[in-house]
Design an enzyme around this catalytic site. Structure first.
Site, mmCIF file in Angstrom:
data_model
loop_
_atom_site.group_PDB
_atom_site.id
_atom_site.type_symbol
_atom_site.label_atom_id
_atom_site.label_comp_id
_atom_site.label_asym_id
_atom_site.label_seq_id
_atom_site.Cartn_x
_atom_site.Cartn_y
_atom_site.Cartn_z
ATOM 1 N N ASP A 31 0.824 -1.198 0.000
ATOM 2 C CA ASP A 31 0.000 0.000 0.000
ATOM 3 C C ASP A 31 0.866 1.260 0.000
ATOM 4 O O ASP A 31 1.874 1.329 0.712
ATOM 5 C CB ASP A 31 -0.880 -0.024 1.259
ATOM 6 C CG ASP A 31 -1.848 1.136 1.306
ATOM 7 O OD1 ASP A 31 -2.797 1.118 0.521
ATOM 8 O OD2 ASP A 31 -1.637 2.059 2.117
ATOM 9 N N GLU B 256 13.083 -15.922 -1.069
ATOM 10 C CA GLU B 256 13.205 -17.144 -0.251
ATOM 11 C C GLU B 256 11.918 -17.963 -0.315
ATOM 12 O O GLU B 256 11.920 -19.157 -0.066
ATOM 13 C CB GLU B 256 13.461 -16.788 1.220
ATOM 14 C CG GLU B 256 14.818 -16.204 1.504
ATOM 15 C CD GLU B 256 14.908 -15.809 2.992
ATOM 16 O OE1 GLU B 256 14.377 -16.538 3.850
ATOM 17 O OE2 GLU B 256 15.498 -14.749 3.263
HETATM 18 C C1 GLC Z 1 -4.105 3.210 -0.502
HETATM 19 C C2 GLC Z 1 -5.394 2.435 -0.452
HETATM 20 C C3 GLC Z 1 -6.470 3.331 0.064
HETATM 21 C C4 GLC Z 1 -6.094 3.831 1.433
HETATM 22 C C5 GLC Z 1 -4.728 4.509 1.418
HETATM 23 C C6 GLC Z 1 -4.188 4.699 2.796
HETATM 24 O O1 GLC Z 1 -4.081 4.165 -1.482
HETATM 25 O O2 GLC Z 1 -5.678 1.888 -1.705
HETATM 26 O O3 GLC Z 1 -7.710 2.685 0.098
HETATM 27 O O4 GLC Z 1 -7.056 4.729 1.886
HETATM 28 O O5 GLC Z 1 -3.774 3.748 0.732
HETATM 29 O O6 GLC Z 1 -3.746 3.477 3.331
#
Ligand code: GLC
Length: 522
Positions: free
Chosen positions: A199, A241
């Protein structure tokens, strides 16, 4: 599952657990619901499932505020159920990708609670970005969700959060932060996860001292920092790994800088948001495809193709709008006139386009049902973007409404399903050869025959309103042509042996009408 580099051409289905399938009837999707629907996903024909965060979370940002990576949120189930799910999916030929959120944690994470309790100057606070009390925020940064990315603790200290105040940013200069994430990766790889989706992957590193935004276009203090590459090299060695895959969520307009994350010792793939952000237009999409392939080629990484995810306006809706209202973060709109028939025709053609391109492809749950964006009554909206925009932005809930499964209705749901939503039910579409679901099933099945073919060759027949290209499978595996007409003039099909699949009816004379795509065997 012997193909080692399966991720180069995989079709990956994004499961937003909270809204996928509800196993216990409480209105919130859960792991029991997913397990019950695994046969549906296998029949759809995807290769892997990516689960948005399913960990313990107060759900201040739909689970992207993680309180404990090693615990499944009780609203969704248990770790034992997640382990069973991974095994059951694998038995059906479906790999599992989990979501890792390294930029921040929940304010309910034990680390942040300890940091607040320990107070200024404590080692616990070094894991985050705390600053002493002052009249103004410590710098001039703007939150990814709009507004000031600094909030105060009870004692008046500031702490940084690029997203909501409930998502304090971690300090990636701290060895403990790095070590903990490596252990979290191992935790899930040990349990059989085939990869992770990372993310906000281009945000975690911050410039030393958290300086103001540069006035002169100098290096950005928190986007695309050079330090990130070292972090991902370490992760790559770890992932190897386990033969696991790293997938970055990287929103970067510059394709060359984007591709740096995909060098052979860094991430395996990253989402191609440029493609998703383009309007339904032949020249725009052709440019995006060509640029994407050109950027990926030098680093030897496969491209990815994405039409939708849990953050953006659903494809059917955005392609059904005369005017491009934007569909990335904080740019959704309610109340815009939308022609859903037009949007659906285009989304069907876009499905065949994206599934024919070389690389891996992502499907967001409900895309295969042709769901439009739902308009959520303001008092029911839960996405923090809505409140943070002062109620201007409807937020992202419109693409997060629980899926319709049953023709006779599905019971309660945490976000209201719009009236008439049953017409999109999977159960109804399943028996209808002309449905969006049938189109996706057929396309994903046919795609297996050519997805590992090399690159694409643009066909010379091009008129400006047409995209057409060939993919040739080596060793006599044949050639598949994809032709998309953005119209209006109809287009004669190029010479072919067989019509494999069409996104809609051809004209009476066998031509390809506007907003329609075909796959042909040459
Ligand atoms: C990313 C996710 C989103 C979230 C953001 C903060 O962009 O896709 O849904 O709100 O990160 O974690």
């Amino acid at each position: 599952m012997s193909r080692t580099e399966w991720w180069r051409s995989a079709a990956i289905y994004q499961v937003y657990v909270r809204s996928f399938a509800d196993g216990n009837g409480d209105g919130t999707g859960d792991l029991a619901g997913v397990r019950a629907r695994l046969p549906y996903l296998a029949e759809l024909g995807v290769d892997a499932l990516w689960f948005t965060p399913w960990y313990l979370s107060p759900l201040a940002d739909g689970g992207y505020d993680v309180a404990d990576y090693r615990t499944i949120d009780p609203a969704f189930g248990t770790l034992a159920e997640a382990e069973a799910l991974l095994a059951e999916a694998r038995a059906l030929g479906l790999r599992t990708i989990v979501d890792i959120v390294p930029n921040h944690v929940s304010d309910q994470h034990p680390w942040f609670k300890a940091a607040l309790a320990a107070g200024p100057g404590s080692p616990e606070q070094e894991l985050f970005h705390f600053r002493p009390p002052s009249a103004e925020p410590p710098n001039d940064w703007v939150s990814e969700f709009g507004g000031v990315p600094w909030s105060r603790t009870e004692s008046g200290q500031w702490y940084l959060h690029l997203f909501t105040p409930e998502q304090p940013d971690l300090n990636w200069n701290h060895p403990k932060v790095r070590q903990e994430h490596e252990e979290v990766l191992r935790f899930w790889f040990e349990r059989g996860a085939a990869g992770v989706r990372i993310d906000s992957a281009a945000l975690l590193a911050k410039a030393d001292g958290l300086p103001d935004m540069p006035a002169d276009g100098g290096p950005h203090p928190f986007h695309d920092r050079p330090e990130l590459h070292g972090i991902y090299r370490t992760w790559r060695r770890l992932a190897e790994e386990y033969d696991a895959v790293l997938i970055g969520e990287i929103w970067l307009p510059d394709p060359e800088r984007f591709a740096r994350y995909l060098r052979p010792d860094e991430l395996h793939t990253a989402f191609n948001f440029d493609f998703l952000a383009r309007p339904w237009d032949a020249a725009e999409l052709r440019e995006s495809i060509a640029m994407t392939l050109a950027a990926h080629a030098p680093v030897g990484a496969p491209a990815t193709w994405v039409l939708a995810n849990h953050d953006v306006t659903r494809t059917v809706t955005r392609y059904g709008r005369a005017e491009d209202t934007g569909f990335a973060f904080a740019r959704k709109r309610s109340g815009v006139p939308t022609d859903l028939d037009l949007g659906t025709r285009r989304a069907r053609a876009a499905a065949l386009l994206s599934l024919a391109l070389p690389g891996s492809v992502y499907l967001y749950q409900g895309e295969e049902l042709g769901l439009p964006e739902a308009e959520i009554p303001p008092e029911r909206v839960q996405d923090p973007m809505h409140a943070r925009s002062g109620g201007v932005d409807p937020g992202r809930d419109g693409c997060r409404v629980p899926l319709p499964w049953r023709t006779d209705g599905d019971g309660p749901s945490w976000l209201p399903r719009p009236a008439g939503w049953e017409r999109y039910a999977a159960e109804r579409q399943s028996g209808d050869a002309d449905s969006m679901l049938s189109l996706y099933r057929t396309a994903l099945r046919l795609r297996r025959a050519f997805r590992d073919a090399g690159g694409l060759r643009w066909l010379p027949m091009e008129a400006p309103h047409v995209l057409s290209f060939a993919r040739t499978v080596p060793d006599g595996g044949g050639t598949v042509l994809c032709v998309v007409n953005f119209g209006p003039p109809e287009v004669a099909l190029p010479a072919h042996r067989e019509l494999l699949l069409a996104s809609g009816p051809l004209t009476p004379s066998g031509g390809l009408p506007q907003d329609t795509a075909v796959w042909l065997r040459a």
